[in-house]
Scaffold this motif. Structure first.
Motif, mmCIF file in Angstrom:
data_model
loop_
_atom_site.group_PDB
_atom_site.id
_atom_site.type_symbol
_atom_site.label_atom_id
_atom_site.label_comp_id
_atom_site.label_asym_id
_atom_site.label_seq_id
_atom_site.Cartn_x
_atom_site.Cartn_y
_atom_site.Cartn_z
ATOM 1 N N CYS A 170 17.888 -5.737 -19.692
ATOM 2 C CA CYS A 170 18.723 -5.419 -18.961
ATOM 3 C C CYS A 170 18.785 -3.678 -19.705
ATOM 4 N N ALA A 171 18.730 -3.276 -20.728
ATOM 5 C CA ALA A 171 17.510 -1.690 -21.247
ATOM 6 C C ALA A 171 16.628 -1.753 -20.250
ATOM 7 N N GLN A 172 15.980 -2.093 -19.623
ATOM 8 C CA GLN A 172 14.380 -1.803 -19.005
ATOM 9 C C GLN A 172 14.677 -1.658 -17.621
ATOM 10 N N MET A 173 15.855 -2.142 -17.315
ATOM 11 C CA MET A 173 16.848 -1.886 -15.789
ATOM 12 C C MET A 173 16.814 -0.897 -16.087
ATOM 13 N N LEU A 174 17.858 -0.312 -16.368
ATOM 14 C CA LEU A 174 18.811 0.806 -17.010
ATOM 15 C C LEU A 174 18.141 2.012 -16.616
ATOM 16 N N VAL A 175 16.716 1.623 -17.456
ATOM 17 C CA VAL A 175 15.562 2.853 -17.981
ATOM 18 C C VAL A 175 15.270 2.931 -15.572
ATOM 19 N N GLU A 176 14.637 2.133 -15.350
ATOM 20 C CA GLU A 176 14.234 2.875 -13.935
ATOM 21 C C GLU A 176 15.578 2.817 -13.405
ATOM 22 N N TYR A 177 16.940 2.256 -13.674
ATOM 23 C CA TYR A 177 17.858 2.531 -12.736
ATOM 24 C C TYR A 177 17.771 4.215 -12.904
ATOM 25 N N SER A 178 18.273 4.872 -14.221
ATOM 26 C CA SER A 178 18.505 5.883 -14.606
ATOM 27 C C SER A 178 17.304 7.044 -14.409
ATOM 28 N N ALA A 179 15.983 6.202 -14.045
ATOM 29 C CA ALA A 179 15.266 7.402 -13.815
ATOM 30 C C ALA A 179 14.899 7.424 -11.954
ATOM 31 N N SER A 180 15.264 6.274 -11.768
ATOM 32 C CA SER A 180 15.415 7.181 -9.803
ATOM 33 C C SER A 180 16.344 7.100 -9.254
ATOM 34 N N ARG A 181 17.624 6.532 -10.216
ATOM 35 C CA ARG A 181 19.310 7.383 -8.931
ATOM 36 C C ARG A 181 19.767 7.990 -9.625
ATOM 37 N N GLY A 182 19.353 8.643 -10.931
ATOM 38 C CA GLY A 182 20.784 8.922 -11.959
ATOM 39 C C GLY A 182 19.722 10.637 -11.901
ATOM 40 N N PHE A 183 21.012 11.679 -12.627
ATOM 41 C CA PHE A 183 20.087 12.912 -12.698
ATOM 42 C C PHE A 183 19.538 13.225 -14.180
ATOM 43 N N VAL A 191 23.218 4.190 -19.972
ATOM 44 C CA VAL A 191 23.547 3.299 -21.734
ATOM 45 C C VAL A 191 24.932 2.845 -22.548
ATOM 46 N N ALA A 192 25.707 4.237 -21.895
ATOM 47 C CA ALA A 192 26.746 4.385 -22.956
ATOM 48 C C ALA A 192 27.597 3.497 -22.512
ATOM 49 N N GLN A 193 27.613 3.329 -21.365
ATOM 50 C CA GLN A 193 28.038 2.139 -20.951
ATOM 51 C C GLN A 193 28.179 1.142 -20.799
ATOM 52 N N ALA A 194 26.299 0.402 -20.649
ATOM 53 C CA ALA A 194 26.516 -0.283 -21.069
ATOM 54 C C ALA A 194 26.812 -1.117 -22.168
ATOM 55 N N ALA A 207 24.994 -5.730 -27.572
ATOM 56 C CA ALA A 207 24.981 -4.184 -27.431
ATOM 57 C C ALA A 207 23.759 -3.063 -28.427
ATOM 58 N N SER A 208 23.233 -3.988 -29.194
ATOM 59 C CA SER A 208 22.291 -2.606 -30.269
ATOM 60 C C SER A 208 21.102 -3.290 -29.651
ATOM 61 N N VAL A 209 20.981 -4.140 -28.680
ATOM 62 C CA VAL A 209 19.405 -4.790 -28.600
ATOM 63 C C VAL A 209 19.283 -3.625 -27.163
ATOM 64 N N VAL A 210 20.312 -3.384 -26.802
ATOM 65 C CA VAL A 210 20.273 -2.451 -24.856
ATOM 66 C C VAL A 210 19.863 -1.193 -25.293
ATOM 67 N N THR A 215 17.110 3.993 -25.964
ATOM 68 C CA THR A 215 16.388 5.412 -26.328
ATOM 69 C C THR A 215 15.232 5.019 -26.558
ATOM 70 N N GLU A 216 14.605 4.050 -26.991
ATOM 71 C CA GLU A 216 12.655 3.731 -27.361
ATOM 72 C C GLU A 216 11.944 4.608 -25.925
ATOM 73 N N LYS A 217 12.509 3.498 -25.098
ATOM 74 C CA LYS A 217 11.594 3.335 -23.561
ATOM 75 C C LYS A 217 11.795 4.803 -22.479
ATOM 76 N N HIS A 218 13.288 5.411 -22.608
ATOM 77 C CA HIS A 218 13.611 6.325 -21.555
ATOM 78 C C HIS A 218 12.854 7.356 -22.076
ATOM 79 N N PRO A 219 11.765 8.048 -20.754
ATOM 80 C CA PRO A 219 10.936 9.134 -21.556
ATOM 81 C C PRO A 219 11.879 10.261 -21.366
ATOM 82 N N SER A 220 13.471 10.282 -20.848
ATOM 83 C CA SER A 220 13.906 12.043 -20.859
ATOM 84 C C SER A 220 14.051 11.533 -22.307
#
Length: 323
Positions: A170-183, A191-194, A207-210, A215-220
């Motif tokens: 889920c976290a890895q998907m959210l990183v991609e989601y954020s990078a491609s569709r979010g500001f 990640v807060a919502q998830a 929740a803890s794993v997400v 936060t570890e993998k997101h480049p921003s």
């Protein structure tokens, strides 16, 4: 076409008979006689079912569906896919990972957003948990989430990840989601919502794993904690507070971070639910939502917990949205 392990179960003799029939049906499909082949599949299905030859029926329907998908015969393929589910339902076969993988494969071949796909996934999830009042088998949700992620349908993928046990995926998907569709300014909100939604579903470990993976993998996001973004610090403290279970800590935390929490009006709804689940806060006397939206929220959060008893049913009386 290779046979999936999950659909093997008939004797060698019977399987040989199925394979001979499949050879004839394949020849019809290869010649383009799609309607005739489809009707023959259905005839054989009902014949096998009347003889209680469930393994033969599901093997034939599964391979037939894949064959029709390979020839872009979506309607015929979807129909046979539903017959695979019918075999599962009527034969009361045990839910196993291999069978769930077969269903996920059929789902992945269906046209995106088609009515047949919606009907198939709804019925598959219902079967995977033994009937109504449940949200679906976590493994099937995980397989569906990965398929939807590959299709870049991030919103629906997130929903299915929430009902799985795959916090890292889920976290890895959210990183991609954020990078491609979010500001860039929204990296913390993804990640807060998830995390809040996982906690609402009583999945503290997810929740803890997400949170840690995202936060570890997101480049921003700079390495933390503490983090540059106040909202990430709030989530970090919240996870610690959930472990501690002290209501005063939870209350002060929510008060101190109100400026960050006001960025999304749903945050406080999630936190109301989290307060009930982890800190013993009594539910509100009246839900925040009514009408159609209220029914939607109840369907998402209020099902599948009947067996937890009357006390927990009362605890769950203020559901929130997990879309």
């Amino acid at each position: 076409m290779s046979e999936p392990e999950s659909l093997r179960g008939s004797s060698a003799r019977n399987r040989g008979g199925v394979q001979r029939v499949e050879g004839k049906l394949r020849a019809s499909v290869e010649k383009g006689d799609y309607y005739e082949a489809h009707q023959m599949y259905r005839t054989l299905f009902f014949r096998y079912m009347s003889q209680a030859k469930h393994a033969e029926a599901r093997e034939l329907m599964y391979n037939g569906a894949l064959l029709f998908f390979s020839h872009n015969q979506q309607n015929s393929a979807a129909d046979l896919s539903m017959l695979v589910l019918e075999v599962f339902e009527k034969s009361e076969v045990k839910v196993e990972d291999e069978l769930l993988e077969c269903l996920a494969k059929l789902f992945s071949r269906m046209e995106l957003n088609s009515p047949e796909r919606v009907a198939f996934v709804s019925r598959a999830l219902k079967w995977s948990t033994g009937g109504p009042g449940k949200l679906g088998h976590p493994k099937l949700h995980q397989l569906l989430a990965v398929t939807l992620w590959k299709e870049q349908n991030y919103s629906e993928s997130r929903y299915h990840f929430l009902h799985s046990t795959d916090g890292e995926g889920c976290a890895q998907m959210l990183v991609e989601y954020s990078a491609s569709r979010g500001f860039r300014s929204e990296v913390d909100m993804f990640v807060a919502q998830a995390v809040l939604q996982f906690l609402c579903l009583k999945n503290k470990s997810g929740a803890s794993v997400v949170f840690s993976t995202y936060t570890e993998k997101h480049p921003s996001i700079e390495k933390g904690p503490p983090f540059v973004q106040p909202l990430l610090n709030f989530i970090w403290f919240l996870l610690l507070a959930v472990d501690g279970g002290k209501l005063t800590v939870f209350t002060v935390l929510c008060e101190q971070y109100q400026p960050s929490l006001k960025r999304d009006p749903m945050y406080n709804e999630y936190l109301d639910r989290i307060g009930q689940v982890f800190f013993g806060v009594p539910p509100k006397q009246s839900p925040s939502y009514g009408g159609l939206l209220g029914n939607l929220l109840n369907s998402l959060m209020g099902s599948g917990e009947e067996e937890d008893g009357a006390e927990e049913a009362q605890e769950d009386s203020s559901p929130i949205e997990l879309d």
